[in-house]
Design an enzyme around this catalytic site. Structure first.
Site, PDB file in Angstrom:
ATOM      1  N   TRP A  89       0.845  -1.196   0.000  1.00 54.83           N
ATOM      2  CA  TRP A  89       0.000   0.000   0.000  1.00 54.83           C
ATOM      3  C   TRP A  89       0.883   1.249   0.000  1.00 54.83           C
ATOM      4  O   TRP A  89       1.895   1.313   0.697  1.00 54.83           O
ATOM      5  CB  TRP A  89      -0.894   0.015   1.234  1.00 54.83           C
ATOM      6  CG  TRP A  89      -1.758   1.231   1.320  1.00 54.83           C
ATOM      7  CD1 TRP A  89      -1.486   2.393   1.988  1.00 54.83           C
ATOM      8  CD2 TRP A  89      -3.026   1.411   0.697  1.00 54.83           C
ATOM      9  NE1 TRP A  89      -2.512   3.295   1.828  1.00 54.83           N
ATOM     10  CE2 TRP A  89      -3.480   2.713   1.030  1.00 54.83           C
ATOM     11  CE3 TRP A  89      -3.834   0.612  -0.111  1.00 54.83           C
ATOM     12  CZ2 TRP A  89      -4.691   3.226   0.593  1.00 54.83           C
ATOM     13  CZ3 TRP A  89      -5.042   1.113  -0.547  1.00 54.83           C
ATOM     14  CH2 TRP A  89      -5.462   2.396  -0.199  1.00 54.83           C
ATOM     15  N   LEU A  90       0.501   2.260  -0.781  1.00 52.98           N
ATOM     16  CA  LEU A  90       1.188   3.552  -0.780  1.00 52.98           C
ATOM     17  C   LEU A  90       0.243   4.635  -0.283  1.00 52.98           C
ATOM     18  O   LEU A  90      -0.877   4.754  -0.778  1.00 52.98           O
ATOM     19  CB  LEU A  90       1.659   3.927  -2.187  1.00 52.98           C
ATOM     20  CG  LEU A  90       2.810   3.145  -2.809  1.00 52.98           C
ATOM     21  CD1 LEU A  90       3.093   3.684  -4.210  1.00 52.98           C
ATOM     22  CD2 LEU A  90       4.075   3.218  -1.958  1.00 52.98           C
ATOM     23  N   ASP A 190       1.129   1.653 -20.700  1.00 49.57           N
ATOM     24  CA  ASP A 190      -0.171   2.299 -20.484  1.00 49.57           C
ATOM     25  C   ASP A 190       0.055   3.564 -19.665  1.00 49.57           C
ATOM     26  O   ASP A 190      -0.551   3.765 -18.608  1.00 49.57           O
ATOM     27  CB  ASP A 190      -1.120   1.340 -19.762  1.00 49.57           C
ATOM     28  CG  ASP A 190      -2.573   1.825 -19.759  1.00 49.57           C
ATOM     29  OD1 ASP A 190      -2.891   2.757 -20.532  1.00 49.57           O
ATOM     30  OD2 ASP A 190      -3.387   1.282 -18.986  1.00 49.57           O
TER      31      ASP A 190
END
Length: 280
Positions: A89-90, A190
């Site tokens: 998680w950031l 992307d």
């Protein structure tokens, strides 16, 4: 899909206290998972095998190999009929676009001797064939453009006018790359601004569709939906210069991204596709 207690109990993360839905894009279901010790980010794709996230995992590891900030794939697999991928998680904030430009240039400095990625991946409308190819023009036309246009035609989003301009574009593209050599660079694949995060001020590239290809493929994507500033391009140029004719070549690659959106989301992207094709 609903993450039931029974489904959650089969994850390799134990002592889960929180599992809540968060915004995570159009493709996968996204969740934040909290334990007493750690917070995780989880993607889930219903009705998919454990191999569904293999391409993304390989891409994340390759980006890390280039020394570029990205998420760390911790666990992935399948529970019942759903594939999952668990990452670190950031906590997000804001950062410097110049730092982002330097990170993307660093990514593109990781080179290979062939184009592709040695695998394939499936999205909602087509299979992307990433098998290795010695020729960038052959890879881009046969392994990217032709399957994409075939999907647009099958879905009813193609017509004679688009075909005429498309064939002109392909001819111009083939002619250019028959005379210009390209070094295969690691590309995110992307690179729109939704796939950039800042954490503690540092830029991170997330959700890759990685290939080794023409680095201009990535640079074109940065121009499709906006978000990248002049500071980004100046810093990139200082690390990895491009020539003055770059702008004239980007429509070859903008077409790919916009036609993919045409296939995925319908005729609302038709005018954007037509605008790009009108240059040919």
């Amino acid at each position: 899909m609903s993450i039931t207690k029974q489904w959650r109990s089969q994850l390799p993360v134990k002592n889960i206290q929180v599992c809540k839905t968060i915004h995570g894009g159009d493709t996968n279901k996204a969740y934040q998972i909290k334990t007493p010790e750690k917070t995780y980010f989880m993607k889930v794709q219903p009705n998919s095998a454990a191999t569904y996230f293999d391409h993304e995992v390989r891409g994340l590891k390759e980006i890390a190999k280039a020394g570029v900030n990205t998420l760390v794939p911790l666990f992935h697999g399948q529970i019942n009929d759903a594939a999952y991928l668990i990452l670190n998680w950031l906590d997000t904030d804001v950062g410097s676009q110049a730092d982002l430009g330097r990170q993307v240039a660093k990514l593109h400095h990781l080179h290979n001797d062939k184009f592709g990625f040695g695998d394939q991946m499936q999205n909602r409308v087509m299979i992307k064939n990433n098998q290795w190819n010695q020729s960038w023009a052959d890879f881009y036309i046969k392994q990217r453009l032709e399957p994409e246009v075939a999907s647009a035609r099958k879905l009813g989003y193609w017509n004679d006018t688009r075909e005429e301009h498309y064939q002109r574009m392909v001819t111009q593209f083939s002619d250019y790359y028959s005379k210009h050599e390209i070094t295969p660079s690691l590309c995110h694949g992307d690179l729109w601004f939704g796939n950039v995060l800042f954490s503690h001020g540092a830029p991170y590239l997330i959700d890759p569709d990685a290939i080794y290809g023409d680095r201009e493929f990535d640079l074109a994507m940065t121009t499709v939906f906006g978000g990248f500033s002049n500071q980004f391009y100046r810093a990139y140029y200082e690390e990895y210069p491009f020539d003055a004719e770059l702008a004239q070549r980007l429509n070859w690659y903008r077409f790919y991204y916009l036609c993919m959106h045409l296939c995925l989301f319908g005729e609302s992207y038709g005018s954007a596709v037509d605008d790009v094709l009108s240059h040919f």
